[in-house]
Design a protein around this motif. Structure first.
Motif, PDB file in Angstrom:
ATOM      1  N   ASN A 472      15.779 -17.322  16.064  1.00  0.00           N
ATOM      2  CA  ASN A 472      15.397 -15.881  15.280  1.00  0.00           C
ATOM      3  C   ASN A 472      15.071 -14.919  15.796  1.00  0.00           C
ATOM      4  N   THR A 473      15.065 -14.645  17.313  1.00  0.00           N
ATOM      5  CA  THR A 473      14.755 -13.557  17.885  1.00  0.00           C
ATOM      6  C   THR A 473      16.056 -12.482  17.654  1.00  0.00           C
ATOM      7  N   VAL A 474      15.531 -11.186  17.695  1.00  0.00           N
ATOM      8  CA  VAL A 474      16.675 -10.019  17.246  1.00  0.00           C
ATOM      9  C   VAL A 474      17.019  -9.749  18.709  1.00  0.00           C
ATOM     10  N   VAL A 475      18.297  -9.229  18.554  1.00  0.00           N
ATOM     11  CA  VAL A 475      19.194  -8.745  19.671  1.00  0.00           C
ATOM     12  C   VAL A 475      19.958  -7.573  19.213  1.00  0.00           C
ATOM     13  N   HIS A 476      19.961  -6.478  20.120  1.00  0.00           N
ATOM     14  CA  HIS A 476      20.743  -5.253  19.728  1.00  0.00           C
ATOM     15  C   HIS A 476      21.678  -5.462  20.795  1.00  0.00           C
ATOM     16  N   PHE A 477      22.948  -4.733  20.601  1.00  0.00           N
ATOM     17  CA  PHE A 477      23.882  -4.732  21.612  1.00  0.00           C
ATOM     18  C   PHE A 477      25.312  -3.985  21.222  1.00  0.00           C
ATOM     19  N   PRO A 478      25.794  -3.249  22.113  1.00  0.00           N
ATOM     20  CA  PRO A 478      27.121  -2.395  21.728  1.00  0.00           C
ATOM     21  C   PRO A 478      28.155  -3.154  20.780  1.00  0.00           C
ATOM     22  N   GLY A 479      28.453  -2.480  19.505  1.00  0.00           N
ATOM     23  CA  GLY A 479      29.523  -3.111  18.805  1.00  0.00           C
ATOM     24  C   GLY A 479      29.745  -2.292  17.605  1.00  0.00           C
ATOM     25  N   ASP A 480      30.664  -2.760  16.918  1.00  0.00           N
ATOM     26  CA  ASP A 480      30.631  -1.786  15.510  1.00  0.00           C
ATOM     27  C   ASP A 480      30.798  -2.704  14.238  1.00  0.00           C
ATOM     28  N   GLU A 481      31.237  -2.107  13.125  1.00  0.00           N
ATOM     29  CA  GLU A 481      30.971  -2.966  11.824  1.00  0.00           C
ATOM     30  C   GLU A 481      31.964  -4.223  11.765  1.00  0.00           C
ATOM     31  N   SER A 482      33.079  -4.254  12.617  1.00  0.00           N
ATOM     32  CA  SER A 482      33.892  -5.253  12.388  1.00  0.00           C
ATOM     33  C   SER A 482      33.220  -6.656  13.037  1.00  0.00           C
ATOM     34  N   LEU A 483      32.107  -6.619  13.680  1.00  0.00           N
ATOM     35  CA  LEU A 483      31.382  -7.731  14.250  1.00  0.00           C
ATOM     36  C   LEU A 483      30.454  -8.441  13.137  1.00  0.00           C
ATOM     37  N   ILE A 484      30.063  -7.571  12.024  1.00  0.00           N
ATOM     38  CA  ILE A 484      29.053  -8.011  11.171  1.00  0.00           C
ATOM     39  C   ILE A 484      29.583  -9.440  10.531  1.00  0.00           C
ATOM     40  N   GLY A 485      28.910 -10.413  10.608  1.00  0.00           N
ATOM     41  CA  GLY A 485      29.058 -11.923   9.809  1.00  0.00           C
ATOM     42  C   GLY A 485      29.546 -12.677  10.796  1.00  0.00           C
ATOM     43  N   LYS A 486      29.797 -12.174  12.110  1.00  0.00           N
ATOM     44  CA  LYS A 486      30.435 -13.056  13.170  1.00  0.00           C
ATOM     45  C   LYS A 486      29.461 -13.598  14.103  1.00  0.00           C
ATOM     46  N   ILE A 487      29.819 -14.753  14.863  1.00  0.00           N
ATOM     47  CA  ILE A 487      28.637 -15.134  15.756  1.00  0.00           C
ATOM     48  C   ILE A 487      29.471 -15.048  17.128  1.00  0.00           C
ATOM     49  N   VAL A 488      28.855 -14.223  18.082  1.00  0.00           N
ATOM     50  CA  VAL A 488      29.483 -14.040  19.362  1.00  0.00           C
ATOM     51  C   VAL A 488      28.707 -14.319  20.188  1.00  0.00           C
ATOM     52  N   ASP A 489      29.261 -14.222  21.446  1.00  0.00           N
ATOM     53  CA  ASP A 489      28.285 -14.558  22.639  1.00  0.00           C
ATOM     54  C   ASP A 489      27.989 -13.314  23.496  1.00  0.00           C
ATOM     55  N   VAL A 490      26.540 -13.169  23.716  1.00  0.00           N
ATOM     56  CA  VAL A 490      26.015 -11.872  24.052  1.00  0.00           C
ATOM     57  C   VAL A 490      24.924 -12.346  25.442  1.00  0.00           C
ATOM     58  N   TRP A 491      25.368 -11.522  26.453  1.00  0.00           N
ATOM     59  CA  TRP A 491      24.464 -11.833  27.724  1.00  0.00           C
ATOM     60  C   TRP A 491      23.164 -10.936  27.372  1.00  0.00           C
ATOM     61  N   LEU A 492      22.157 -11.433  27.542  1.00  0.00           N
ATOM     62  CA  LEU A 492      20.802 -10.857  27.367  1.00  0.00           C
ATOM     63  C   LEU A 492      20.062 -10.017  28.552  1.00  0.00           C
ATOM     64  N   GLU A 493      20.199  -8.876  28.650  1.00  0.00           N
ATOM     65  CA  GLU A 493      20.198  -8.023  29.547  1.00  0.00           C
ATOM     66  C   GLU A 493      18.715  -7.599  29.919  1.00  0.00           C
ATOM     67  N   GLU A 494      17.994  -7.342  28.984  1.00  0.00           N
ATOM     68  CA  GLU A 494      16.677  -6.918  28.773  1.00  0.00           C
ATOM     69  C   GLU A 494      15.925  -7.238  27.673  1.00  0.00           C
ATOM     70  N   SER A 495      14.528  -8.070  28.245  1.00  0.00           N
ATOM     71  CA  SER A 495      13.612  -8.393  27.062  1.00  0.00           C
ATOM     72  C   SER A 495      12.777  -7.048  26.637  1.00  0.00           C
ATOM     73  N   LYS A 496      12.756  -6.687  25.562  1.00  0.00           N
ATOM     74  CA  LYS A 496      11.668  -5.664  25.315  1.00  0.00           C
ATOM     75  C   LYS A 496      10.275  -6.027  24.333  1.00  0.00           C
ATOM     76  N   GLY A 497       9.981  -7.302  24.706  1.00  0.00           N
ATOM     77  CA  GLY A 497       8.951  -8.066  24.210  1.00  0.00           C
ATOM     78  C   GLY A 497       9.162  -8.805  23.015  1.00  0.00           C
ATOM     79  N   PHE A 498       9.661  -8.214  21.881  1.00  0.00           N
ATOM     80  CA  PHE A 498       9.983  -8.865  20.638  1.00  0.00           C
ATOM     81  C   PHE A 498      11.654  -8.829  20.228  1.00  0.00           C
TER      82      PHE A 498
END
Length: 510
Positions: A472-498
């Motif tokens: 349930n942790t939130v992740v922000h990363f570069p992408g566009d509207e075509s990704l909405i609703g998809k499950i993708v692999d993301v490398w977690l580069e930086e933790s901003k605390g929350f």
């Protein structure tokens, strides 16, 4: 309280008499009748030239192009159960032929209310004052209220006395009757229609639903609550527990998956007690295992879990079902065993901590979130420190913290209240501790690749999207509207605390 029939006109009685007996078919019949009535009203506005003034800008042409006969606005207060109810109400109104709009300057405004805290009630009363101003400028506008707040007799009396311009009031047990009640109101010569049920054992399946998200959905598995926590009004307004049949739940989820849903949130006031009142009892753990088998479904979430009913078998099901998300919301409310007893929670501090140990032994990286009430009647500094001790020992990923809100009609309302300044000081201390721990805990997956369900475009950074990990942790990363609703692999580069900042990783073909 049921005052629906006293508002019936002979014309409406004739329509009602022709309705099918089966409740599902009956409501589709009333949807069609309501559609006819709204079309007649809309056509009259168009013919008289009044529609051009009522629907500003291009809205009139949009309505006509879409075959719609008016506008509606739903404002939802409260929990995810209310949000799911609003999706059903929205589905009915769309089927009737109305178009949902963001503005309250609409033909029908419906407030789906919450009554967990008194300030929620006050917010609704404040909004009703604003709606009166709108209604004076917009003759024919209809105002409707539903939800938990409407289950309180004192609220109904106040609305009838001080807000007589409200057109339709119904509660939590009969939201499926919206189209029928609208027909009654539209044929009742401007009289307020009130239809409140004290309780029900009825569950109506297969009604229209307009989901907020195409790729995820809430799914009610049960309604009501039997726990009677001493601070809580919910059992009085939502009624006793009643579970949906497992085959109906599975069937609904299969249809959702066929419609593009990859994640479901199973909803109930206490999902852990699911199935006890079924003709053939079934545990929540058994239901999870059945849902886990559904092909095409990727993620299963659920809430809310009562600690007293979280069984060893459920923990095993969470561990073994690969689609169940790695997150559990487990309300604590207080870390003091003395206060927990006054709250009528049926567990103590030691039992709660033992449960956490079991969960982490079975699922070591599980994310735990919770609810905590500060300032429950009679809470001492020692009681509060017990809560702080649990927070430090469990180390929650996040916590919803609340100042106790006195609710008339609950046992806690008659208890000795804690001074406001003391409660505020304790609340600030708790919030600071929760945020400190959360910022430390939520970075556990830093510099790993995780699966993220993309939910929206990032509100704050152009060219980015926002999604959630299984925990349930939130992740922000570069992408566009075509990704909405998809499950993708993301490398977690930086933790901003929350939350994390990351970048998408292309999956390697095996």
């Amino acid at each position: 309280m049921k005052t629906y029939k006293q508002n019936e006109t002979p014309e409406f009685e004739m329509i009602r008499a022709a309705a099918p007996e089966d409740e599902g078919a009956r409501q589709y019949y009333f949807i069609e009748q309501a559609r006819i009535l709204w079309k007649q009203q809309f056509d009259g506005l168009v013919d008289s030239g009044e529609a051009a003034a009522r629907y500003e800008g291009s809205l009139l042409s949009e309505l006509q192009a879409e075959g719609k006969y008016g506008t509606f606005h739903i404002a939802t207060f409260g929990c995810q159960m209310n949000a799911r109810d609003s999706e059903k109400l929205c589905g009915i109104l769309e089927q009737i032929g109305l178009k949902g709009v963001e503005s309250e300057n609409a033909d029908l405004v419906l407030y789906n209310t919450c009554t967990v805290r008194d300030n929620a009630n006050q917010k609704v009363y404040g909004r009703l004052g604003y709606l009166q101003t709108l209604k004076k400028k917009r003759p024919g506008m209809m105002i409707s209220l539903c939800g938990c707040m409407m289950q309180e007799p004192s609220v109904i009396e106040k609305i009838q006395k001080s807000y007589s311009y409200v057109d339709l009031i119904f509660g939590t047990h009969n939201i499926f009757k919206l189209a029928e009640l609208l027909c009654c109101r539209m044929m009742s010569e401007n009289r307020m229609v009130v239809d409140i049920w004290k309780d029900t054992d009825k569950i109506v399946e297969e009604l229209p639903v307009d989901r907020k998200y195409s790729f995820k959905s809430g799914v009610n598995i049960m309604f009501g609550c039997n726990n009677f926590c001493s601070y809580c009004i919910v059992p009085y307004v939502r009624g006793r527990e009643r579970s949906r049949k497992p085959e109906d739940i599975v069937s609904e989820i299969k249809k959702l998956v066929a419609d593009g849903v990859v994640e479901v949130m199973l909803l109930g006031q206490n999902v852990n007690s699911y199935g006890k009142n079924l003709e053939k009892p079934m545990t929540f753990a058994e239901l999870l295992r059945e849902i886990n088998k559904i092909e095409g479904l990727e993620r299963i979430r659920f809430m809310t879990s009562h600690p007293k009913d979280l069984s060893d078998d459920l923990i095993k099901a969470m561990r073994d079902c690969e689609k169940v998300c790695n997150h559990l919301h487990l309300p604590l409310q207080s870390g003091s065993s003395r206060i927990l007893k006054l709250m009528n929670r049926h567990y103590d501090k030691e039992g709660y901590l033992a449960l956490v140990d079991k969960l982490r032994a079975a699922i070591p990286d599980i994310a735990l979130t919770t609810d905590i009430i500060v300032g429950f009647p009679g809470e001492t500094e020692e009681d509060f420190e017990e809560t702080m001790d649990v927070v430090r020992r469990v180390r929650y990923d996040s916590a919803f913290t609340f100042i106790y809100s006195k609710r008339t009609g609950t046992p806690a309302a008659a208890m000795e209240q804690v001074p406001e300044d003391v409660v505020k000081e304790r609340f600030d201390r708790l919030l600071k501790e929760v945020q400190k721990i959360s910022s430390e805990v939520c970075g556990r997956d830093l510099h790993t690749t995780q699966k993220v369900l993309v939910e929206t475009l990032d509100d704050h950074k152009e060219g980015y999207v926002t999604g959630r990990l299984s925990n349930n942790t939130v992740v922000h990363f570069p992408g566009d509207e075509s990704l909405i609703g998809k499950i993708v692999d993301v490398w977690l580069e930086e933790s901003k605390g929350f939350y994390y900042m990351g970048k998408q990783v292309e999956r390697q073909e095996s």
